[in-house]
Design a protein around this motif. Structure first.
Motif, PDB file in Angstrom:
ATOM      1  N   ASN A   1     -28.533 -41.263   3.585  1.00 11.93           N
ATOM      2  CA  ASN A   1     -29.625 -42.216   3.377  1.00 11.93           C
ATOM      3  C   ASN A   1     -30.726 -41.617   2.515  1.00 11.93           C
ATOM      4  OD1 ASN A   1     -28.477 -44.303   4.809  1.00 11.93           O
ATOM      5  ND2 ASN A   1     -29.466 -43.755   6.756  1.00 11.93           N
ATOM      6  N   ASP A   2     -31.066 -40.331   2.769  1.00 12.10           N
ATOM      7  CA  ASP A   2     -32.100 -39.671   1.981  1.00 12.10           C
ATOM      8  C   ASP A   2     -31.661 -39.511   0.519  1.00 12.10           C
ATOM      9  OD1 ASP A   2     -33.645 -39.516   4.226  1.00 12.10           O
ATOM     10  OD2 ASP A   2     -33.276 -37.388   4.608  1.00 12.10           O
TER      11      ASP A   2
ATOM     12  N   SER B   1     -40.996 -45.239   4.095  1.00 15.39           N
ATOM     13  CA  SER B   1     -40.939 -44.131   5.057  1.00 15.39           C
ATOM     14  C   SER B   1     -39.731 -43.235   4.788  1.00 15.39           C
ATOM     15  CB  SER B   1     -40.928 -44.662   6.496  1.00 15.39           C
ATOM     16  OG  SER B   1     -39.771 -45.450   6.720  1.00 15.39           O
ATOM     17  N   ARG B   2     -38.574 -43.831   4.435  1.00 18.70           N
ATOM     18  CA  ARG B   2     -37.392 -43.014   4.122  1.00 18.70           C
ATOM     19  C   ARG B   2     -37.649 -42.140   2.895  1.00 18.70           C
ATOM     20  NH1 ARG B   2     -32.020 -46.844   4.613  1.00 18.70           N
ATOM     21  NH2 ARG B   2     -32.081 -47.116   6.872  1.00 18.70           N
ATOM     22  N   LEU B   3     -38.266 -42.745   1.885  1.00 12.33           N
ATOM     23  CA  LEU B   3     -38.532 -41.993   0.665  1.00 12.33           C
ATOM     24  C   LEU B   3     -39.525 -40.871   0.919  1.00 12.33           C
ATOM     25  CD1 LEU B   3     -37.821 -41.811  -2.306  1.00 12.33           C
ATOM     26  CD2 LEU B   3     -39.625 -43.434  -2.799  1.00 12.33           C
ATOM     27  N   SER B   4     -40.540 -41.131   1.706  1.00 12.54           N
ATOM     28  CA  SER B   4     -41.520 -40.096   2.035  1.00 12.54           C
ATOM     29  C   SER B   4     -40.868 -38.953   2.802  1.00 12.54           C
ATOM     30  CB  SER B   4     -42.655 -40.708   2.855  1.00 12.54           C
ATOM     31  OG  SER B   4     -43.566 -39.716   3.256  1.00 12.54           O
ATOM     32  N   ARG B   5     -40.053 -39.268   3.822  1.00 14.60           N
ATOM     33  CA  ARG B   5     -39.355 -38.232   4.598  1.00 14.60           C
ATOM     34  C   ARG B   5     -38.363 -37.467   3.719  1.00 14.60           C
ATOM     35  NH1 ARG B   5     -38.852 -42.222   8.710  1.00 14.60           N
ATOM     36  NH2 ARG B   5     -36.719 -42.528   8.028  1.00 14.60           N
ATOM     37  N   ALA B   6     -37.653 -38.194   2.853  1.00 13.05           N
ATOM     38  CA  ALA B   6     -36.653 -37.546   1.988  1.00 13.05           C
ATOM     39  C   ALA B   6     -37.324 -36.585   1.011  1.00 13.05           C
ATOM     40  CB  ALA B   6     -35.851 -38.598   1.239  1.00 13.05           C
ATOM     41  N   ARG B   7     -38.447 -36.986   0.451  1.00 12.39           N
ATOM     42  CA  ARG B   7     -39.159 -36.091  -0.472  1.00 12.39           C
ATOM     43  C   ARG B   7     -39.670 -34.848   0.247  1.00 12.39           C
ATOM     44  NH1 ARG B   7     -42.603 -40.790  -3.550  1.00 12.39           N
ATOM     45  NH2 ARG B   7     -41.017 -41.341  -5.087  1.00 12.39           N
ATOM     46  N   SER B   8     -40.250 -35.024   1.425  1.00 14.26           N
ATOM     47  CA  SER B   8     -40.751 -33.876   2.194  1.00 14.26           C
ATOM     48  C   SER B   8     -39.604 -32.934   2.545  1.00 14.26           C
ATOM     49  CB  SER B   8     -41.437 -34.344   3.475  1.00 14.26           C
ATOM     50  OG  SER B   8     -42.563 -35.111   3.175  1.00 14.26           O
TER      51      SER B   8
ATOM     52  N   ASP C   1     -32.715 -43.602 -10.896  1.00 16.14           N
ATOM     53  CA  ASP C   1     -32.567 -44.948 -11.462  1.00 16.14           C
ATOM     54  C   ASP C   1     -33.897 -45.579 -11.815  1.00 16.14           C
ATOM     55  OD1 ASP C   1     -29.856 -44.690 -11.185  1.00 16.14           O
ATOM     56  OD2 ASP C   1     -29.762 -45.766  -9.276  1.00 16.14           O
ATOM     57  N   GLY C   2     -34.994 -45.060 -11.251  1.00 14.98           N
ATOM     58  CA  GLY C   2     -36.321 -45.567 -11.576  1.00 14.98           C
ATOM     59  C   GLY C   2     -36.625 -46.928 -10.975  1.00 14.98           C
ATOM     60  N   LEU C   3     -35.988 -47.262  -9.860  1.00 12.29           N
ATOM     61  CA  LEU C   3     -36.226 -48.555  -9.230  1.00 12.29           C
ATOM     62  C   LEU C   3     -37.535 -48.547  -8.449  1.00 12.29           C
ATOM     63  CD1 LEU C   3     -32.645 -49.377  -7.866  1.00 12.29           C
ATOM     64  CD2 LEU C   3     -33.678 -50.083 -10.021  1.00 12.29           C
ATOM     65  N   LYS C   4     -38.156 -49.719  -8.332  1.00 15.77           N
ATOM     66  CA  LYS C   4     -39.368 -49.867  -7.542  1.00 15.77           C
ATOM     67  C   LYS C   4     -38.985 -50.074  -6.084  1.00 15.77           C
ATOM     68  CE  LYS C   4     -41.862 -51.686 -11.419  1.00 15.77           C
ATOM     69  NZ  LYS C   4     -42.385 -52.831 -12.108  1.00 15.77           N
ATOM     70  N   TYR C   5     -39.987 -49.970  -5.202  1.00 17.58           N
ATOM     71  CA  TYR C   5     -39.722 -50.094  -3.764  1.00 17.58           C
ATOM     72  C   TYR C   5     -39.028 -51.405  -3.421  1.00 17.58           C
ATOM     73  CZ  TYR C   5     -42.867 -46.117  -2.993  1.00 17.58           C
ATOM     74  OH  TYR C   5     -43.444 -44.886  -3.011  1.00 17.58           O
ATOM     75  N   ALA C   6     -39.476 -52.513  -4.010  1.00 12.34           N
ATOM     76  CA  ALA C   6     -38.875 -53.821  -3.710  1.00 12.34           C
ATOM     77  C   ALA C   6     -37.416 -53.867  -4.159  1.00 12.34           C
ATOM     78  CB  ALA C   6     -39.665 -54.930  -4.393  1.00 12.34           C
ATOM     79  N   GLU C   7     -37.127 -53.263  -5.304  1.00 11.99           N
ATOM     80  CA  GLU C   7     -35.737 -53.254  -5.806  1.00 11.99           C
ATOM     81  C   GLU C   7     -34.853 -52.379  -4.929  1.00 11.99           C
ATOM     82  OE1 GLU C   7     -36.598 -53.824 -10.574  1.00 11.99           O
ATOM     83  OE2 GLU C   7     -36.803 -51.830  -9.692  1.00 11.99           O
ATOM     84  N   ILE C   8     -35.420 -51.250  -4.456  1.00 12.96           N
ATOM     85  CA  ILE C   8     -34.645 -50.373  -3.554  1.00 12.96           C
ATOM     86  C   ILE C   8     -34.372 -51.104  -2.244  1.00 12.96           C
ATOM     87  CG2 ILE C   8     -34.683 -48.216  -2.249  1.00 12.96           C
ATOM     88  CD1 ILE C   8     -36.406 -47.037  -4.509  1.00 12.96           C
TER      89      ILE C   8
END
Length: 197
Positions: A143-144, A174-181, A154-161
């Motif tokens: 998932n991360d 929240s997934r993107l924030s956790r994955a980046r950290s 891919d450069g997608l925005k949050y809504a597209e993701i």
């Protein structure tokens, strides 16, 4: 070299050129290039060379080369239009010089060269950092990896993701924030362990 002196310089510069011209004129019955007409065309030829080279010194050299070639190859002149013939020679010499310079590259004196052109930037650190990031990305959960790939690669925005993964936008954030950290932690751990070794 001024335009007025170009014809004189060509006429007197090289004994080999003069000898070749004399041999050619001995083979012909009459002179096909009128010296006065050639001299009168020098200002035009210089203007044309300037339009090609955009540099007065290069234009003077081009005019000199053109007149030299015209005198050497004067036996090929049909006597119809000297201006057109000289223009053609000038353009061909200019294009040949461009092709020659392109194949040879630009020659710059070592003293005149800018310092940044004399060395290349070290890229070992970039390769090592890329290896650290790629290794850390492999250790992330599926998932991360997916959310980082959709955002960063891919450069997608949050809504597209959110639409692509069928989850709400808040979950994507929240997934993107956790994955980046997590990715930053893994990269730092990998680089620290490599330095310790």
């Amino acid at each position: 070299m001024t335009i007025q002196n170009t014809f004189f310089a060509i006429d007197c510069a090289s004994p080999a050129i003069r000898a070749e011209l004399q041999d050619q004129s001995a083979e012909r019955t009459g002179e096909t290039i009128n010296s006065q007409e050639l001299t009168d065309l020098l200002p035009y030829l210089h203007r044309f060379a300037c339009s090609l080279t955009r540099n007065a010194d290069d234009a003077a050299d081009l005019v000199q080369d053109t007149v030299e070639r015209a005198l050497i190859k004067s036996h090929l002149f049909d006597g119809a239009n000297l201006r057109a013939w000289l223009t053609t020679i000038c353009k061909r010499i200019f294009l040949n010089n461009i092709r020659r310079d392109k194949s040879r590259g630009v020659a710059i004196s070592y003293d005149d060269a800018p310092s940044y052109s004399l060395c290349t930037r070290a890229i070992q650190d970039d390769h090592m950092h890329f290896s650290d990031v790629a290794g850390a990305l492999d250790r992330l959960t599926m998932n991360d990896k997916q959310v980082i790939a959709l955002s960063a690669l891919d450069g997608l925005k949050y809504a597209e993701i959110a639409e692509h993964t069928n989850v709400p936008i808040g979950t994507v954030r929240s997934r993107l924030s956790r994955a980046r950290s997590r990715l930053v932690d893994l990269v730092e751990d990998g680089s620290l362990s490599r330095r310790a070794a």
